[in-house]
Design a protein around this motif. Structure first.
Motif, mmCIF file in Angstrom:
data_model
loop_
_atom_site.group_PDB
_atom_site.id
_atom_site.type_symbol
_atom_site.label_atom_id
_atom_site.label_comp_id
_atom_site.label_asym_id
_atom_site.label_seq_id
_atom_site.Cartn_x
_atom_site.Cartn_y
_atom_site.Cartn_z
ATOM 1 N N ILE A 3 0.839 -1.199 0.000
ATOM 2 C CA ILE A 3 0.000 0.000 0.000
ATOM 3 C C ILE A 3 0.871 1.246 0.000
ATOM 4 C CG2 ILE A 3 -1.673 1.311 1.353
ATOM 5 C CD1 ILE A 3 -2.818 -1.376 2.288
ATOM 6 N N GLY A 4 1.976 1.203 0.776
ATOM 7 C CA GLY A 4 2.897 2.345 0.817
ATOM 8 C C GLY A 4 3.531 2.608 -0.539
ATOM 9 N N LEU A 5 3.906 1.536 -1.227
ATOM 10 C CA LEU A 5 4.494 1.686 -2.557
ATOM 11 C C LEU A 5 3.467 2.248 -3.539
ATOM 12 C CD1 LEU A 5 6.951 1.228 -4.398
ATOM 13 C CD2 LEU A 5 6.051 -1.051 -4.849
ATOM 14 N N PHE A 6 2.242 1.753 -3.465
ATOM 15 C CA PHE A 6 1.175 2.255 -4.332
ATOM 16 C C PHE A 6 0.923 3.740 -4.067
ATOM 17 C CE2 PHE A 6 -3.366 3.221 -4.898
ATOM 18 C CZ PHE A 6 -3.461 3.022 -6.270
ATOM 19 N N LEU A 7 0.860 4.109 -2.783
ATOM 20 C CA LEU A 7 0.639 5.504 -2.415
ATOM 21 C C LEU A 7 1.788 6.386 -2.906
ATOM 22 C CD1 LEU A 7 -1.273 7.389 -0.867
ATOM 23 C CD2 LEU A 7 0.065 6.933 1.175
ATOM 24 N N PHE A 8 3.012 5.898 -2.753
ATOM 25 C CA PHE A 8 4.179 6.637 -3.226
ATOM 26 C C PHE A 8 4.092 6.876 -4.737
ATOM 27 C CE2 PHE A 8 8.415 6.641 -5.114
ATOM 28 C CZ PHE A 8 9.014 7.690 -4.429
ATOM 29 N N LEU A 9 3.805 5.829 -5.499
ATOM 30 C CA LEU A 9 3.719 5.958 -6.957
ATOM 31 C C LEU A 9 2.578 6.871 -7.380
ATOM 32 C CD1 LEU A 9 4.494 2.292 -8.049
ATOM 33 C CD2 LEU A 9 5.988 4.294 -8.204
ATOM 34 N N LEU A 10 1.451 6.806 -6.669
ATOM 35 C CA LEU A 10 0.311 7.658 -6.976
ATOM 36 C C LEU A 10 0.660 9.136 -6.772
ATOM 37 C CD1 LEU A 10 -2.763 7.564 -7.711
ATOM 38 C CD2 LEU A 10 -3.168 7.720 -5.250
ATOM 39 N N ARG A 20 3.965 19.156 -15.375
ATOM 40 C CA ARG A 20 3.771 19.304 -16.818
ATOM 41 C C ARG A 20 2.634 20.276 -17.134
ATOM 42 N NH1 ARG A 20 2.421 13.964 -19.122
ATOM 43 N NH2 ARG A 20 2.493 13.210 -17.004
ATOM 44 N N ASN A 21 1.585 20.300 -16.313
ATOM 45 C CA ASN A 21 0.407 21.152 -16.565
ATOM 46 C C ASN A 21 0.130 22.033 -15.346
ATOM 47 O OD1 ASN A 21 -0.014 19.661 -18.963
ATOM 48 N ND2 ASN A 21 -1.075 18.092 -17.782
ATOM 49 N N PRO A 22 0.982 23.008 -15.067
ATOM 50 C CA PRO A 22 0.779 23.807 -13.856
ATOM 51 C C PRO A 22 -0.345 24.840 -14.011
ATOM 52 C CG PRO A 22 2.719 24.576 -15.017
ATOM 53 C CD PRO A 22 2.190 23.386 -15.784
ATOM 54 N N ASP A 23 -1.191 24.919 -13.005
ATOM 55 C CA ASP A 23 -2.136 26.012 -12.843
ATOM 56 C C ASP A 23 -2.175 26.332 -11.347
ATOM 57 O OD1 ASP A 23 -3.725 24.093 -11.669
ATOM 58 O OD2 ASP A 23 -5.185 24.006 -13.275
ATOM 59 N N GLU A 24 -2.968 27.290 -10.927
ATOM 60 C CA GLU A 24 -2.905 27.765 -9.543
ATOM 61 C C GLU A 24 -3.311 26.696 -8.523
ATOM 62 O OE1 GLU A 24 -1.519 30.119 -6.846
ATOM 63 O OE2 GLU A 24 -1.410 30.606 -8.973
ATOM 64 N N THR A 25 -4.401 25.972 -8.763
ATOM 65 C CA THR A 25 -4.819 24.945 -7.799
ATOM 66 C C THR A 25 -3.848 23.769 -7.797
ATOM 67 O OG1 THR A 25 -6.312 24.029 -9.466
ATOM 68 C CG2 THR A 25 -7.272 25.496 -7.829
ATOM 69 N N THR A 26 -3.287 23.478 -8.932
ATOM 70 C CA THR A 26 -2.322 22.378 -9.002
ATOM 71 C C THR A 26 -1.068 22.722 -8.221
ATOM 72 O OG1 THR A 26 -3.149 21.828 -11.210
ATOM 73 C CG2 THR A 26 -1.065 20.861 -10.559
ATOM 74 N N LYS A 27 -0.643 23.983 -8.246
ATOM 75 C CA LYS A 27 0.550 24.390 -7.498
ATOM 76 C C LYS A 27 0.355 24.189 -6.003
ATOM 77 C CE LYS A 27 2.318 27.744 -10.810
ATOM 78 N NZ LYS A 27 2.585 29.157 -11.074
ATOM 79 N N GLN A 28 -0.827 24.516 -5.493
ATOM 80 C CA GLN A 28 -1.093 24.317 -4.074
ATOM 81 C C GLN A 28 -1.138 22.831 -3.726
ATOM 82 O OE1 GLN A 28 -4.735 26.429 -3.582
ATOM 83 N NE2 GLN A 28 -3.759 28.446 -3.551
ATOM 84 N N SER A 29 -1.767 22.059 -4.578
ATOM 85 C CA SER A 29 -1.836 20.616 -4.350
ATOM 86 C C SER A 29 -0.458 19.981 -4.475
ATOM 87 C CB SER A 29 -2.785 19.959 -5.351
ATOM 88 O OG SER A 29 -4.070 20.496 -5.231
ATOM 89 N N LEU A 30 0.342 20.520 -5.388
ATOM 90 C CA LEU A 30 1.685 20.004 -5.592
ATOM 91 C C LEU A 30 2.550 20.181 -4.348
ATOM 92 C CD1 LEU A 30 2.076 19.191 -8.647
ATOM 93 C CD2 LEU A 30 4.085 20.622 -8.511
ATOM 94 N N THR A 31 2.412 21.310 -3.686
ATOM 95 C CA THR A 31 3.161 21.552 -2.462
ATOM 96 C C THR A 31 2.816 20.495 -1.417
ATOM 97 O OG1 THR A 31 3.142 23.918 -2.913
ATOM 98 C CG2 THR A 31 3.670 23.247 -0.670
ATOM 99 N N LEU A 32 1.542 20.229 -1.238
ATOM 100 C CA LEU A 32 1.093 19.209 -0.292
ATOM 101 C C LEU A 32 1.594 17.826 -0.707
ATOM 102 C CD1 LEU A 32 -0.574 18.486 2.188
ATOM 103 C CD2 LEU A 32 -2.547 18.249 0.674
ATOM 104 N N ALA A 33 1.560 17.543 -1.993
ATOM 105 C CA ALA A 33 2.010 16.239 -2.490
ATOM 106 C C ALA A 33 3.513 16.059 -2.262
ATOM 107 C CB ALA A 33 1.679 16.091 -3.966
ATOM 108 N N PHE A 34 4.310 17.100 -2.499
ATOM 109 C CA PHE A 34 5.746 16.998 -2.264
ATOM 110 C C PHE A 34 6.053 16.787 -0.783
ATOM 111 C CE2 PHE A 34 6.599 19.065 -6.474
ATOM 112 C CZ PHE A 34 7.398 18.050 -6.973
ATOM 113 N N VAL A 35 5.299 17.433 0.089
ATOM 114 C CA VAL A 35 5.482 17.232 1.536
ATOM 115 C C VAL A 35 5.145 15.785 1.894
ATOM 116 C CG1 VAL A 35 4.582 17.858 3.811
ATOM 117 C CG2 VAL A 35 5.150 19.642 2.159
ATOM 118 N N ALA A 36 4.043 15.274 1.387
ATOM 119 C CA ALA A 36 3.647 13.887 1.653
ATOM 120 C C ALA A 36 4.688 12.911 1.098
ATOM 121 C CB ALA A 36 2.279 13.597 1.054
ATOM 122 N N LEU A 37 5.177 13.187 -0.090
ATOM 123 C CA LEU A 37 6.196 12.343 -0.717
ATOM 124 C C LEU A 37 7.482 12.340 0.107
ATOM 125 C CD1 LEU A 37 6.273 10.679 -3.303
ATOM 126 C CD2 LEU A 37 7.270 12.628 -4.452
#
Length: 140
Positions: A3-10, A20-37
Motif C-alpha cells: 500500500i505504501g508503494l502504491f501511495l508513493f507511486l500515486l 507538466r500542466n501547472p495552474d494555480e490549484t495544481t501548485k497548491q496541491s503540488l506543495t502538499l504532495a511533495f510534503v507527503a512524498l
C-alpha cells in the motif's frame, strides 16, 4: 508495504503531472504532495536496512529485503561477536525500560553487522549457531 508503494507511486505521478500542466490549484496541491512524498521517503529509509540471515555451512548469507541483493560473510572473516545492551530512556534521561541485548559481529575487514532481537524472532538461535561455527573454525 504494498500500500505504501502504491501511495508513493500515486503521489509521484500526481507531482509529475502537475509539473507538466501547472495552474494555480495544481501548485497548491503540488506543495502538499511533495510534503507527503518527502514524509513517505523519510519513513521508508529504514526499510532499506532490513535483511534476512541464513546460516550456511561456511558462513552467513545476508539478503536485503528490498533489493534482494545477497552478501556472503564467511565465518573465518568474523573476528568476534560482541554483546551490547540498549536502554530506552525518556527525554530527561530516566530509564523507561530495562532495554534489551543485541549482538555486533566484528569482521576482519573492519566492518560490523548488528543482529538485534527486534528484527529476528530466532535471535538466540542465530547467535548460538554463529558462535558455535566460529569456534569450530578457530579449532580447525
Amino acid at each position: 508495504m504494498g500500500i505504501g508503494l502504491f501511495l508513493f507511486l500515486l503521489i509521484f505521478s500526481f507531482c509529475l503531472n502537475g509539473l507538466r500542466n501547472p495552474d494555480e490549484t495544481t501548485k497548491q496541491s503540488l506543495t502538499l504532495a511533495f510534503v507527503a512524498l518527502s514524509f513517505i521517503i523519510y519513513l521508508s529509509i529504514d526499510l532499506f536496512k532490513d535483511f534476512t540471515l541464513k546460516i550456511m555451512e561456511n558462513g552467513i548469507e545476508k539478503t536485503s529485503l528490498i533489493f534482494r541483493t545477497k552478501q556472503f560473510i564467511a565465518f573465518d572473516s568474523i573476528s568476534s561477536v560482541d554483546r551490547q545492551k540498549t536502554r530506552l530512556r525518556s527525554t530527561r534521561g530516566i530509564n523507561i525500560s530495562d532495554g534489551y541485548h543485541y549482538s555486533i559481529l566484528q569482521l576482519k575487514n573492519g566492518k560490523t553487522l548488528i543482529i538485534s532481537p527486534d528484527n529476528f524472532e530466532n535471535y538466540t538461535e542465530i547467535i548460538e549457531a554463529i558462535k558455535s561455527r566460529i569456534e569450530l573454525m578457530h579449532v580447525a
